[in-house]
Design an enzyme around this catalytic site. Structure first.
Site, short mmCIF file in Angstrom:
data_model
loop_
_atom_site.label_atom_id
_atom_site.label_comp_id
_atom_site.label_asym_id
_atom_site.label_seq_id
_atom_site.Cartn_x
_atom_site.Cartn_y
_atom_site.Cartn_z
CG PHE A 28 75.72 4.57 67.20
CD1 PHE A 28 75.48 3.76 66.11
CD2 PHE A 28 74.87 4.49 68.30
CE1 PHE A 28 74.41 2.88 66.10
CE2 PHE A 28 73.80 3.61 68.31
CZ PHE A 28 73.56 2.81 67.20
N GLY B 227 72.96 10.40 77.32
CA GLY B 227 72.85 9.44 76.22
C GLY B 227 73.92 8.38 76.30
CB SER C 46 80.54 7.82 75.38
OG SER C 46 79.24 7.70 75.92
CG ASP D 154 70.28 6.50 77.79
OD1 ASP D 154 69.06 6.31 77.59
OD2 ASP D 154 71.12 6.46 76.88
CB SER E 223 67.54 14.95 79.52
OG SER E 223 68.53 15.93 79.71
CG ASP F 104 76.01 10.71 71.63
OD1 ASP F 104 75.45 11.13 70.60
OD2 ASP F 104 76.58 9.61 71.69
CG HIS G 48 70.99 12.84 67.48
ND1 HIS G 48 71.37 12.96 68.78
CD2 HIS G 48 72.06 12.37 66.82
CE1 HIS G 48 72.63 12.56 68.92
NE2 HIS G 48 73.08 12.20 67.73
CG HIS H 77 78.91 11.88 69.14
ND1 HIS H 77 78.25 10.72 68.84
CD2 HIS H 77 80.11 11.81 68.50
CE1 HIS H 77 79.04 9.95 68.08
NE2 HIS H 77 80.16 10.60 67.84
CG ASP H 78 76.16 11.87 66.45
OD1 ASP H 78 76.97 11.18 65.82
OD2 ASP H 78 75.52 11.46 67.42
MG MG Z 1 76.12 10.03 68.90
#
Ligand code: MG
Length: 206
Positions: A15, A41, A47, A66, A119, A136, A139, A164-165
């Protein structure tokens, strides 16, 4: 510096948009004399290919963290579920198979160290200073706060934090990444370097 990637990045699920990826590549190159890079992530490794390629060029290492069981939004029935990443035997999401294949295709197995764990578990005995942390992961606010608290404290002065995001307007997306971004800025430990699309880039000043 001209960016060269070892594969067609569009063949890696994920993404991250190309401008954000290129920013991460340059950031990883800049961070290389400060310490290793760590991302939270990785999913299928999009990434990871950007950051890892810069690390490979500079002789640096990327820790790619991850649990590979998917975030909330990746679970069956959720908005970003991908049935190709569902392991029917375990009845669980498993993005590690795809991630591992992509690292092999990208010839990054001597550069990227996969850390397959939650994590908080990976952070428990972590003691290595980091030049770049890219967050990332999950969320939800709880997941984002855990990632922030677990990893930003390992960033060396002058090192980078990328998140990110970032959506300042709640109508555009979830607010947890934006909340930890603000937490970093308000901590007086970080200053804003730049925003690239939804990627917030900060530098640790103390
Ligand atoms: Mg993201």
């Amino acid at each position: 510096m001209e960016m060269t990637l070892p594969l067609d990045i569009e063949t890696v699920k994920g993404f991250l948009n190309p401008k954000e990826g290129e920013a991460l590549y340059r950031l990883a190159a800049d961070a290389s004399d400060l310490g290793p890079c760590l991302e939270v992530g990785s999913y299928c490794g999009k990434s990871t290919v950007y950051i890892g390629s810069a690390c490979k060029l500079m002789g640096n290492t990327l820790f790619a963290l991850d649990h590979h069981r998917g975030s909330e939004e990746h679970q069956p029935g959720e908005e970003y579920h991908d049935s190709e990443l569902f392991d029917p035997r375990a009845q669980l999401m498993d993005s590690f198979h795809s991630f591992r294949g992509n690292m092999r295709r990208a010839d990054l197995e001597q550069t990227v160290v996969p850390v397959v764990a939650p994590s908080v578990v990976a952070a428990r005995h972590w003691n290595t200073p980091l030049g770049l942390v890219f967050i990332d992961g999950g969320h939800s606010l709880e997941a984002a706060l855990t990632d922030y608290r677990s990893w930003t404290r390992h960033i060396v002065p002058g090192g980078f934090l990328a998140i990110h995001d970032i959506f300042p307007n709640p109508e555009d997306g979830g607010q947890a990444p934006y909340e930890i971004y603000q937490l970093a800025l308000n901590s007086a430990q970080f200053e804003l370097v730049e925003m690239v699309e939804t990627l917030g880039i900060l530098r640790r000043i103390q």
